[in-house]
Design a protein around this motif. Structure first.
Motif, PDB file in Angstrom:
ATOM      1  N   GLY A   1       0.792  -1.226   0.000  1.00 15.44           N
ATOM      2  CA  GLY A   1       0.000   0.000   0.000  1.00 15.44           C
ATOM      3  C   GLY A   1       0.823   1.274   0.000  1.00 15.44           C
ATOM      4  N   CYS A   2       1.973   1.242   0.670  1.00 15.90           N
ATOM      5  CA  CYS A   2       2.817   2.444   0.751  1.00 15.90           C
ATOM      6  C   CYS A   2       3.972   2.402  -0.243  1.00 15.90           C
ATOM      7  CB  CYS A   2       3.369   2.609   2.163  1.00 15.90           C
ATOM      8  SG  CYS A   2       2.095   2.820   3.415  1.00 15.90           S
ATOM      9  N   GLY A   3       4.149   1.281  -0.908  1.00 19.99           N
ATOM     10  CA  GLY A   3       5.251   1.164  -1.870  1.00 19.99           C
ATOM     11  C   GLY A   3       6.610   1.200  -1.196  1.00 19.99           C
ATOM     12  N   LEU A   4       6.710   0.595  -0.013  1.00 21.34           N
ATOM     13  CA  LEU A   4       7.960   0.632   0.739  1.00 21.34           C
ATOM     14  C   LEU A   4       8.900  -0.486   0.326  1.00 21.34           C
ATOM     15  CD1 LEU A   4       6.615   1.224   4.369  1.00 21.34           C
ATOM     16  CD2 LEU A   4       7.426   2.913   2.735  1.00 21.34           C
ATOM     17  N   ARG A   5      10.172  -0.229   0.528  1.00 22.31           N
ATOM     18  CA  ARG A   5      11.174  -1.281   0.426  1.00 22.31           C
ATOM     19  C   ARG A   5      11.222  -1.970   1.788  1.00 22.31           C
ATOM     20  NH1 ARG A   5      13.058   3.204  -2.298  1.00 22.31           N
ATOM     21  NH2 ARG A   5      13.647   2.818  -4.453  1.00 22.31           N
ATOM     22  N   SER A   6      11.699  -3.201   1.809  1.00 21.81           N
ATOM     23  CA  SER A   6      11.693  -3.953   3.073  1.00 21.81           C
ATOM     24  C   SER A   6      12.505  -3.248   4.152  1.00 21.81           C
ATOM     25  CB  SER A   6      12.192  -5.379   2.853  1.00 21.81           C
ATOM     26  OG  SER A   6      13.494  -5.369   2.326  1.00 21.81           O
TER      27      SER A   6
END
Length: 184
Positions: free
Chosen positions: A153-158
Motif C-alpha cells: 500500500g505504501c510502496g515501501l522497500r523492506s
C-alpha cells in the motif's frame, strides 16, 4: 588452522590490492571519494564503482584514466563476453565507474565514448481489488497482514519498513513518514 587464519588476515579486497599495486589508482580513489562526499552520493555506490575500477586497473596494471579508449573497449568486451561469470550489474558498474572517474579527472572526451546503458522499462504488475484483498487475507497473523499491507500500500522497500517507528505513524491523517533513503 592457524595458517588459514593468517591467510584470511592478510587477504586484501580487490580495491586494496589496486590501491597498493597500481600506480596512480590511489589518486583516482581519493578524487572519487572527495567528489562523492561533496555531492552527497552513497558510500555503497562509491565502493561498487571502486571495486569495478580496481578490477580494470589490475587487469592492465594501470589506473583507468591512463588507459586508451581501445584498452577500455577491449576490457568491456572481456567483461561482457569472455568473463567466466558475466554479470550485467558488474558491467554496468564498470561503465558508471568509468564515467564518474573521467568526470572527476576532467576527461569528458573519454566519458562521451563510453557505451550507453539501455534500461529495460517494464510496467509494474498492478493487482486488481480482488487480488489485493486475497493477498492481504492470505497471512494467518495480523502482524504479517500489516507488513504486506504496508509494503504494497505504501510502496515501501523492506529495509524502509523495518526502520519505521511508532512516531513515524500519523493515525489522524492516515500517513506514514519515511525518512530519506534511496534516491533521497
Amino acid at each position: 588452522m592457524l595458517n588459514l587464519l593468517l591467510c584470511l588476515k592478510k587477504s586484501k579486497t580487490i580495491a586494496e590490492r589496486a590501491f597498493s599495486d597500481v600506480k596512480d589508482f590511489s589518486h583516482l580513489q581519493t578524487k572519487l571519494e572527495q567528489s562523492f562526499s561533496i555531492n552527497g552520493k552513497a558510500k555503497s555506490t562509491l565502493n561498487n564503482y571502486l571495486r569495478c575500477l580496481a578490477h580494470l586497473a589490475l587487469h592492465y596494471n594501470r589506473s583507468p584514466e591512463k588507459l586508451s579508449v581501445e584498452h577500455v573497449q577491449n576490457y568491456l568486451y572481456h567483461c561482457q563476453k569472455l568473463h567466466k561469470t558475466p554479470s550485467e550489474s558488474f558491467f554496468k558498474h564498470t561503465i558508471f565507474g568509468l564515467r564518474a572517474a573521467y568526470k572527476v579527472m576532467g576527461m569528458e572526451a573519454k566519458r562521451v565514448l563510453l557505451p550507453q546503458i539501455k534500461r529495460d522499462i517494464k510496467l509494474p504488475c498492478v493487482l486488481n481489488k480482488e487480488e489485493v484483498k486475497r493477498l492481504l487475507k492470505a497471512p494467518k497473523y495480523l502482524k504479517h497482514r500489516l507488513i504486506i499491507g504496508m509494503l504494497y500500500g505504501c510502496g515501501l522497500r523492506s529495509y524502509e519498513l523495518c526502520a519505521v517507528k511508532l512516531s513515524d505513524l500519523d493515525f489522524e491523517r492516515k500517513t506514514v513518514f519515511i525518512p530519506k533513503k534511496k534516491g533521497k
